[in-house]
Design a protein around this motif. Structure first.
Motif, PDB file in Angstrom:
ATOM      1  N   SER A  24      18.864  35.753  -4.435  1.00 16.03           N
ATOM      2  CA  SER A  24      17.874  34.713  -4.719  1.00 16.03           C
ATOM      3  C   SER A  24      16.902  35.116  -5.820  1.00 16.03           C
ATOM      4  O   SER A  24      16.409  34.253  -6.558  1.00 16.03           O
ATOM      5  CB  SER A  24      17.090  34.367  -3.441  1.00 16.03           C
ATOM      6  OG  SER A  24      17.938  33.816  -2.461  1.00 16.03           O
ATOM      7  N   THR A  25      16.616  36.414  -5.937  1.00 11.76           N
ATOM      8  CA  THR A  25      15.662  36.873  -6.952  1.00 11.76           C
ATOM      9  C   THR A  25      16.108  36.470  -8.347  1.00 11.76           C
ATOM     10  O   THR A  25      15.298  36.072  -9.183  1.00 11.76           O
ATOM     11  CB  THR A  25      15.498  38.396  -6.869  1.00 11.76           C
ATOM     12  OG1 THR A  25      15.229  38.766  -5.521  1.00 11.76           O
ATOM     13  CG2 THR A  25      14.354  38.864  -7.764  1.00 11.76           C
ATOM     14  N   TYR A  26      17.405  36.573  -8.590  1.00 14.90           N
ATOM     15  CA  TYR A  26      17.935  36.162  -9.884  1.00 14.90           C
ATOM     16  C   TYR A  26      17.656  34.682 -10.137  1.00 14.90           C
ATOM     17  O   TYR A  26      17.239  34.289 -11.230  1.00 14.90           O
ATOM     18  CB  TYR A  26      19.444  36.424  -9.955  1.00 14.90           C
ATOM     19  CG  TYR A  26      20.100  35.751 -11.143  1.00 14.90           C
ATOM     20  CD1 TYR A  26      20.183  36.389 -12.367  1.00 14.90           C
ATOM     21  CD2 TYR A  26      20.614  34.448 -11.037  1.00 14.90           C
ATOM     22  CE1 TYR A  26      20.764  35.765 -13.465  1.00 14.90           C
ATOM     23  CE2 TYR A  26      21.189  33.820 -12.123  1.00 14.90           C
ATOM     24  CZ  TYR A  26      21.259  34.478 -13.330  1.00 14.90           C
ATOM     25  OH  TYR A  26      21.813  33.851 -14.402  1.00 14.90           O
ATOM     26  N   SER A  30      18.893  40.646  -2.202  1.00 14.55           N
ATOM     27  CA  SER A  30      19.175  39.208  -2.176  1.00 14.55           C
ATOM     28  C   SER A  30      19.473  38.712  -3.580  1.00 14.55           C
ATOM     29  O   SER A  30      18.814  39.112  -4.550  1.00 14.55           O
ATOM     30  CB  SER A  30      17.978  38.443  -1.613  1.00 14.55           C
ATOM     31  OG  SER A  30      18.169  37.051  -1.738  1.00 14.55           O
ATOM     32  N   LEU A  41      19.283  42.873  -9.742  1.00 11.52           N
ATOM     33  CA  LEU A  41      18.261  42.278  -8.878  1.00 11.52           C
ATOM     34  C   LEU A  41      18.771  42.144  -7.447  1.00 11.52           C
ATOM     35  O   LEU A  41      18.001  42.308  -6.486  1.00 11.52           O
ATOM     36  CB  LEU A  41      17.848  40.905  -9.423  1.00 11.52           C
ATOM     37  CG  LEU A  41      17.061  40.924 -10.738  1.00 11.52           C
ATOM     38  CD1 LEU A  41      16.845  39.503 -11.252  1.00 11.52           C
ATOM     39  CD2 LEU A  41      15.719  41.628 -10.552  1.00 11.52           C
ATOM     40  N   GLN A  42      20.052  41.855  -7.294  1.00 14.23           N
ATOM     41  CA  GLN A  42      20.614  41.759  -5.952  1.00 14.23           C
ATOM     42  C   GLN A  42      20.578  43.110  -5.251  1.00 14.23           C
ATOM     43  O   GLN A  42      20.235  43.201  -4.059  1.00 14.23           O
ATOM     44  CB  GLN A  42      22.043  41.230  -6.019  1.00 14.23           C
ATOM     45  CG  GLN A  42      22.671  40.969  -4.650  1.00 14.23           C
ATOM     46  CD  GLN A  42      24.041  40.327  -4.761  1.00 14.23           C
ATOM     47  OE1 GLN A  42      24.788  40.607  -5.697  1.00 14.23           O
ATOM     48  NE2 GLN A  42      24.384  39.468  -3.818  1.00 14.23           N
ATOM     49  N   THR A  87      19.524  28.798  -3.846  1.00 15.82           N
ATOM     50  CA  THR A  87      19.036  29.751  -2.843  1.00 15.82           C
ATOM     51  C   THR A  87      19.020  29.160  -1.442  1.00 15.82           C
ATOM     52  O   THR A  87      18.912  29.903  -0.459  1.00 15.82           O
ATOM     53  CB  THR A  87      17.618  30.235  -3.204  1.00 15.82           C
ATOM     54  OG1 THR A  87      16.696  29.125  -3.139  1.00 15.82           O
ATOM     55  CG2 THR A  87      17.585  30.828  -4.603  1.00 15.82           C
ATOM     56  N   THR A  93      16.663  44.099  -4.592  1.00 15.32           N
ATOM     57  CA  THR A  93      15.902  43.299  -3.614  1.00 15.32           C
ATOM     58  C   THR A  93      16.697  42.963  -2.360  1.00 15.32           C
ATOM     59  O   THR A  93      16.131  42.457  -1.395  1.00 15.32           O
ATOM     60  CB  THR A  93      15.426  41.984  -4.257  1.00 15.32           C
ATOM     61  OG1 THR A  93      16.561  41.166  -4.585  1.00 15.32           O
ATOM     62  CG2 THR A  93      14.612  42.254  -5.513  1.00 15.32           C
ATOM     63  N   TYR A 141      15.320  32.769  -8.871  1.00 13.07           N
ATOM     64  CA  TYR A 141      13.894  32.527  -9.099  1.00 13.07           C
ATOM     65  C   TYR A 141      13.526  32.876 -10.551  1.00 13.07           C
ATOM     66  O   TYR A 141      12.748  32.165 -11.197  1.00 13.07           O
ATOM     67  CB  TYR A 141      13.045  33.356  -8.139  1.00 13.07           C
ATOM     68  CG  TYR A 141      13.204  32.981  -6.679  1.00 13.07           C
ATOM     69  CD1 TYR A 141      13.389  31.661  -6.297  1.00 13.07           C
ATOM     70  CD2 TYR A 141      13.177  33.955  -5.684  1.00 13.07           C
ATOM     71  CE1 TYR A 141      13.548  31.315  -4.957  1.00 13.07           C
ATOM     72  CE2 TYR A 141      13.328  33.617  -4.343  1.00 13.07           C
ATOM     73  CZ  TYR A 141      13.517  32.302  -3.991  1.00 13.07           C
ATOM     74  OH  TYR A 141      13.663  31.962  -2.664  1.00 13.07           O
ATOM     75  N   ALA A 142      14.081  33.976 -11.052  1.00 14.22           N
ATOM     76  CA  ALA A 142      13.810  34.371 -12.441  1.00 14.22           C
ATOM     77  C   ALA A 142      14.342  33.317 -13.414  1.00 14.22           C
ATOM     78  O   ALA A 142      13.678  32.979 -14.414  1.00 14.22           O
ATOM     79  CB  ALA A 142      14.449  35.725 -12.726  1.00 14.22           C
TER      80      ALA A 142
END
Length: 400
Positions: free
Chosen positions: A371-373, A369, A363-364, A300, A367, A375-376
């Motif tokens: 980055s959410t993926y 972004s 998720l992209q 990220t 959100t 973080y998960a």
């Protein structure tokens, strides 16, 4: 000596398995353009394989236990090779989804069947290395698939390319059926489980030990599957790379993943012969998930393609450190039912792949972004660490 040739044959099979599996990612653009598919539709195509692969794990593991790895692997390799070739005949999204789903069902028997062959032919103290070599083949196959497919797609259209890829598996299946036998002449040494008797297929969904293995394998596959599905398109889009440049970058995590498999396999067997025997499966798993969590979080913050690939490589290296100990753990606790039990673990692991393939674009989009993926994925890796602290499969033995 023949047992080493068995491992070599399974290594080659593992390479073929992942070349056939990853080719759809490299061919994403021409396939999507020819069939008029969006990124969301291609996410469904990627995940159709993972769903079929996951659902067929336990049946294919049972089949390998019941009929032996010689017949089981011959049949499944023949089936998926035919479906690889048939992928080139797809005419719309429905046909492509169905073929890739059935392709996943066919490939489901590869690693449970291999696990049964390794369990039949190698003693407990050599299975870490054997599984490391086996799964390193999958990473090398995936890594070489990117430039190989880029070259093939430049020379032929994607339909012809898939037809040609189906040939290699068919050749392997004929050779395996002719040469391999289910058991060596001298029975191999087995190991006793740490806390409970060997598991049968009826115990799969009632066992806490298997539940822990399945949970951490979900996390491992969720993390690694990004390298087989969306990493290449992500690098191309995020950093505006050409096809050949992106393919070259995408090889790095998979090549280092192969090295991880070898290192971890030997580490598992080395620890097994020391006073750390009881932790010989757990230490590599814990370290692997820790590295994977750090790697996906670092993606990220990557500002350059080289930096992103370095982070993906760390994440893949860590995720791959969990593979060999996971399969050795199943062999420890399952005994003669290793095909069924390892298949159950691989089933939930590939539900992780299925979720991963869909979670990234969803998720992209939700959100704004990617980055959410990541973080998960990091959160799941932390759960994987917790699982390994509780996974016991061999007793500590006094070293004289």
């Amino acid at each position: 000596m023949k047992r080493y040739w068995v491992v070599g044959a399974l290594f080659l099979l593992s390479m073929i398995t992942y070349i056939d599996r990853v080719c759809i990612s490299t061919a994403k653009d021409p396939v999507a353009r020819d069939l008029g598919l969006s990124d969301s539709a291609m996410g469904m195509v990627f995940s159709a394989f993972a769903l079929g692969y996951a659902l067929a794990q336990i049946p294919s593991g049972w089949f390998a236990d019941r009929f032996g790895p010689r017949i089981a692997l011959t049949l499944v390799v023949t089936a998926w090779s035919g479906l690889t070739a048939l992928t080139g005949a797809s005419w719309n999204v429905v046909s492509l989804l169905l073929i890739r789903f059935l392709f996943g069902v066919g490939e489901a028997g590869a690693f449970p069947g291999s696990a049964r062959a390794i369990g039949n032919w190698l003693p407990a103290g050599e299975r870490g290395r054997a599984n490391g070599i086996l799964f390193s083949g999958s990473r090398l196959g995936a890594a070489f698939a990117f430039p190989l497919l880029a070259w093939m797609l430049a020379r032929w259209n994607w339909r012809t390319t898939f037809l040609l890829l189906g040939v290699a598996g068919a050749v392997w299946a004929v050779a395996w059926l002719t040469w391999f036998r289910d058991h060596p002449r001298t029975p191999v040494q087995t190991t006793a489980p740490a806390a409970s008797p060997h598991f049968g297929i009826r115990d799969v969904f009632r066992s806490g030990a298997i539940g822990l293995a399945m949970t951490q394998y979900f996390a491992s596959n969720f993390t690694f599957f990004i390298c087989l599905s969306w990493m290449l398109p992500y690098l191309k889009k995020q950093y505006r790379l050409a096809d050949t440049e992106a393919a070259s970058y995408a090889m790095a995590p998979l090549l280092l993943g192969a090295a991880s498999q070898w290192v971890t396999g030997f580490l598992v067997d080395r620890l097994y012969r020391t006073r750390w025997r009881a932790w010989s499966r757990r230490i590599p798993g814990i370290i692997g998930f820790a590295l994977a969590a750090i790697g996906v979080l670092a993606v990220t913050r990557a500002a350059t393609p080289a930096g992103a690939v370095l982070c993906f490589t760390l994440a893949a290296f860590g995720a791959d450190m969990t593979i060999s100990p996971s399969w050795v753990y199943c062999a420890d606790i399952a005994g003669k039912n290793v095909g069924s039990v390892s298949g159950s673990m691989n089933m939930l692991g590939n539900f992780g792949s299925f979720v991963s393939a869909n979670a990234f674009p969803y998720l992209q989009r939700a959100t704004g972004s990617a980055s959410t993926y990541f973080y998960a994925a990091a959160a799941l890796n932390i759960i994987g660490i917790a699982c390994w602290f509780r996974m016991r499969s061999v007793e500590q033995e006094r070293i004289s």
